[in-house]
Design a protein around this motif. Structure first.
Motif, PDB file in Angstrom:
ATOM      1  N   PHE A  58      -7.427   7.375  -0.033  1.00 23.65           N
ATOM      2  CA  PHE A  58      -6.452   6.301   0.174  1.00 23.65           C
ATOM      3  C   PHE A  58      -7.166   4.964   0.373  1.00 23.65           C
ATOM      4  O   PHE A  58      -6.788   3.939  -0.205  1.00 23.65           O
ATOM      5  CB  PHE A  58      -5.580   6.653   1.386  1.00 23.65           C
ATOM      6  N   LYS A  59      -8.243   4.989   1.153  1.00 19.55           N
ATOM      7  CA  LYS A  59      -8.984   3.740   1.405  1.00 19.55           C
ATOM      8  C   LYS A  59      -9.647   3.220   0.133  1.00 19.55           C
ATOM      9  O   LYS A  59      -9.729   2.005  -0.085  1.00 19.55           O
ATOM     10  CB  LYS A  59     -10.021   3.968   2.510  1.00 19.55           C
ATOM     11  N   ASP A  60     -10.110   4.129  -0.693  1.00 19.28           N
ATOM     12  CA  ASP A  60     -10.707   3.697  -1.971  1.00 19.28           C
ATOM     13  C   ASP A  60      -9.661   2.998  -2.841  1.00 19.28           C
ATOM     14  O   ASP A  60      -9.960   2.045  -3.547  1.00 19.28           O
ATOM     15  CB  ASP A  60     -11.301   4.896  -2.722  1.00 19.28           C
ATOM     16  N   ALA A 109       0.809  -1.227   0.000  1.00 22.42           N
ATOM     17  CA  ALA A 109       0.000   0.000   0.000  1.00 22.42           C
ATOM     18  C   ALA A 109       0.836   1.268   0.000  1.00 22.42           C
ATOM     19  O   ALA A 109       0.303   2.359  -0.252  1.00 22.42           O
ATOM     20  CB  ALA A 109      -0.940   0.005   1.200  1.00 22.42           C
ATOM     21  N   PHE A 120      -7.300  -3.331  -4.510  1.00 25.87           N
ATOM     22  CA  PHE A 120      -6.259  -4.346  -4.412  1.00 25.87           C
ATOM     23  C   PHE A 120      -6.583  -5.608  -5.208  1.00 25.87           C
ATOM     24  O   PHE A 120      -5.722  -6.201  -5.844  1.00 25.87           O
ATOM     25  CB  PHE A 120      -6.056  -4.755  -2.945  1.00 25.87           C
ATOM     26  N   LEU A 164      -7.111   1.345  -1.651  1.00 26.78           N
ATOM     27  CA  LEU A 164      -6.855   0.036  -1.045  1.00 26.78           C
ATOM     28  C   LEU A 164      -7.876  -0.992  -1.536  1.00 26.78           C
ATOM     29  O   LEU A 164      -7.550  -2.160  -1.749  1.00 26.78           O
ATOM     30  CB  LEU A 164      -6.932   0.120   0.487  1.00 26.78           C
ATOM     31  N   ALA A 165      -9.103  -0.526  -1.721  1.00 26.86           N
ATOM     32  CA  ALA A 165     -10.177  -1.439  -2.120  1.00 26.86           C
ATOM     33  C   ALA A 165      -9.979  -1.972  -3.532  1.00 26.86           C
ATOM     34  O   ALA A 165     -10.656  -2.903  -3.947  1.00 26.86           O
ATOM     35  CB  ALA A 165     -11.521  -0.734  -1.994  1.00 26.86           C
TER      36      ALA A 165
END
Lengths: 155, 519
Positions: free
Chosen positions: B352-354, B342, B359, B356-357
């Protein structure tokens, strides 16, 4: 926190030596987590719900003393950065959410290599802690599978 | 050289390994050969010499982690099995993370098990640069073969490649670049992609389940939680080693350790061995220990595909391209736990979380350079503090890495990626087209722009024929000593071109056979 057979003052000093975050450091980690890993988005779980602060503390307790010192220094650096950047005289953990976001954005995009490396280090440690939560891994669909090519895949 | 059979997997590979709880007081022992460090160098020396009939003591600072102890959690693995909790980094013109393991079996417990032979031209280059003419590719063939047979090294099987590795192959094929499944010491691999956190399937033939148990069966005594501080010596002769038994819980040095031996072999790794020499009165007469530290600096891109990749399935690093190896560039498929990968993702917060999703549709690919223009040093610090590691990332290597980065983007797009994240500071975070690639090619990359990592470290106790510029001779013996040897990545004088583990083991096997004839 572990009980020590010493005076409260010495116990506090010992727990700090062993790596537990003090109240102020916890506030800084919490303040960073709220900005870096908020609730919502594609992974609904927030960093605080994923117990990032507690995991950060565990990690801190288990790394060698010099690494621990560096992590602590990194927290203090973030805490003082609003003042250092002339953004606000208030420490980072006392700023509101949008102000904290602006401060971290400055660190992330800083032209000073050291500063943005510190930001990346902080974000990485918090992300490591975030991914320790099972719900986060499930949201990614990345639950560990020891034999992915022979077992039936769950939908 | 005797033929070898493959190692015998066991459900209890660490039986007879001494742990801290076994120690009741100071440890005093005596043997023919004391080996310091149980990684790919030390484990091979210990097994070969024990099987040759010598009395061996193998000392390891780390713990004996076994499959039931492993958890697929990056944080836990880093804190338990890596020096400085996995946060070790160089200082210099770049902060380059570099990971060294501290565990029975050393780096082999947490690496991706790539076992590639260095091509013959590597040894020719070493000979011309360092005067190591006696060490040729052909002279090492038998040792490569011996290690490969014992560990069951074979190219990654197609059935465990997974989409991540296959995407890389697709990209290379489309560009007409040669590529191949990585040869690995993972005969039982099921494609769980957990190399970094320790293989819970015991599919990997790491040293702690292969060479170390074989050494024990041949009579070696293995002590864990033992940190060696110095080599004891009188004149040119090493007499043994001394150090401390360290409580793994409190990290306190509790008991004194003193092992007397006819021969001392240091295999503590290229960061720890030079520090031991710096503290000792032998083996570092010319002050070369710790100098000439080299790395393979590398970087990675994250290729995002329209379809599912499920990168957490498939051999950790199952495919590579040696297409530009002679030019100093190697390309690989990469995997490590998601939070480590990440670091490629830009931004913070919900953005940032979007990222990660995404992946599950992503595949990381990496490139490293030979580091011919870069050099560093490692120096011990007082009070048991971790060593000071410095490194200067040379301009020619930066340029080369930039070329490698562009190539990775090209491979990704050719493989069908719709987006590629180059992870460059101050540059567009997402590349989508040939035009973007052309723009990247024209970009003047600075050493501090990419997110880099020191993938392999070597050279800090390098071999050579000049006593003033090297630490050991081609046999691994420290110059100006009679019986002090080094068998770890530190002896590799310049880039081995490919991942160094197999070459470290082959060199250790060679040193062990030379020693067996000399003792």
């Amino acid at each position: 926190m572990q009980n020590h057979p010493f005076s409260p003052l010495l116990s506090a000093a010992l727990s700090k030596w062993k790596g537990a975050l003090d109240r102020h450091e916890k506030q800084i980690v919490t303040a960073c987590t709220e900005v870096l890993l908020p609730a919502g988005g594609a992974i609904a779980v927030s960093g605080l719900d994923a117990k990032v602060v507690e995991t950060f503390e565990q990690l801190l307790a288990n790394v060698p003393p010099m690494t621990r010192m560096l992590l602590r220094a990194m927290l203090q650096f973030v805490e003082r950065s609003p003042w250092a950047y002339g953004y606000s005289p208030r420490p980072f953990s006392r700023l509101d959410l949008s102000q904290r976001h602006k401060v971290l954005e400055r660190l992330m995009n800083s032209r000073f290599y050291l500063v943005r490396t510190a930001f990346l280090g902080l974000r990485t440690v918090l992300t490591v802690a975030y991914f320790r939560d099972e719900n986060v891994m499930q949201a990614l669909g990345a639950t560990p599978n020891l034999d992915p090519f022979t077992q039936e895949k769950t939908p | 050289m005797k033929k070898v059979s493959r190692y015998e997997p066991s459900d209890h590979p660490h039986e007879s390994v001494k742990v801290f709880a076994d120690y009741q007081g100071d440890i005093v022992d005596r043997c023919d050969v004391v080996v310091v460090g149980s990684g790919p160098g030390g484990a091979v020396v210990a097994k070969e010499l024990a099987e040759a009939g010598f009395d061996i003591v193998l000392l390891e600072e780390g713990l004996a982690w076994d499959a039931p102890d492993f958890v697929p959690d990056a944080g836990a693995a880093m804190v338990r099995m890596l020096r400085e909790g996995g946060m070790r980094a160089t200082r210099g013109n770049v902060f380059m993370p570099t990971m060294q393991a501290i565990a029975l079996g050393g780096g082999s417990v947490v690496n991706s098990a790539i076992c590639a032979r260095s091509p013959a031209w590597v040894f020719d280059r070493w000979a011309s640069l360092h005067g190591t003419e006696l060490l040729t590719g052909a002279s090492l063939d038998g040792h490569y073969q011996r290690v490969e047979s014992f560990l069951g090294v074979e190219p990654t099987l197609e059935k465990v490649l997974g989409e991540r590795n296959l995407a890389f192959k697709r990209g290379c094929d489309a560009l007409g670049m040669s590529s191949a499944p990585c040869p690995r010491n993972a005969p039982g691999c099921k494609g769980s992609a957990e190399c970094f956190t320790g293989c819970r399937n015991r599919g990997k033939a790491s040293m702690d389940v292969s060479y170390v148990p074989a050494a024990i069966r041949a009579g070696a005594r293995v002590y864990t939680s033992v940190r060696v501080d110095t080599v004891m010596a009188s004149g040119r002769r090493a007499r043994g080693v001394q150090g401390k038994a360290v409580d793994p819980r409190s990290k306190k040095a509790v008991y004194d350790v003193r092992v007397q031996a006819r021969v001392v072999v240091l295999s503590a790794g290229c960061m720890a061995t030079p520090v031991i020499l710096q503290r000792s009165e032998i083996g570092n007469e010319n002050g070369q220990a710790g100098r000439h530290l080299r790395f393979h600096p590398g970087t990675a891109v994250l290729a995002v595909f329209p379809d599912l990749i499920r990168p957490w399935e498939g051999a950790t690093q199952g495919y590579h391209s040696l297409h530009e190896l002679e030019d100093g560039l190697k390309y690989e498929v990469l995997w490590s736990p998601p939070p480590i990968i990440a670091t490629r993702f830009p931004g913070m917060g919900v953005q940032f979380k979007d990222q990660l999703a995404r992946f599950e549709r992503s595949a990381p690919f990496d490139a490293y350079v030979d580091g011919a223009d870069s050099e560093g040093s490692v120096t011990g610090r007082p009070f048991g503090l971790e060593p000071d590691i410095r490194f200067t990332f040379g301009a020619k290597d930066v340029k080369k890495l930039h070329r490698g980065l562009c190539r990775l983007v090209e491979i990704s797009l050719a493989a069908g990626a719709v987006e590629v994240l180059p992870g460059l500071f101050g540059y567009k975070p997402v590349l989508r087209s040939q035009a973007d690639l052309d723009e990247l090619r024209a970009y003047r990359m600075k050493p501090t722009d990419p997110v880099i990592a020191g993938t392999h470290a070597f050279g800090s106790t390098r071999m050579g024929n000049n006593v003033k510029t090297s630490v050991v001779d081609v046999d691994g013996r420290c110059h100006q000593t009679d019986n002090l040897y080094i068998a770890d990545s530190g002896v590799i004088p310049s880039s081995p071109a490919v991942n160094p583990m197999l070459t470290i083991m082959a060199l250790a096997s060679r040193t062990a056979h030379i020693l067996a004839a000399r003792i």
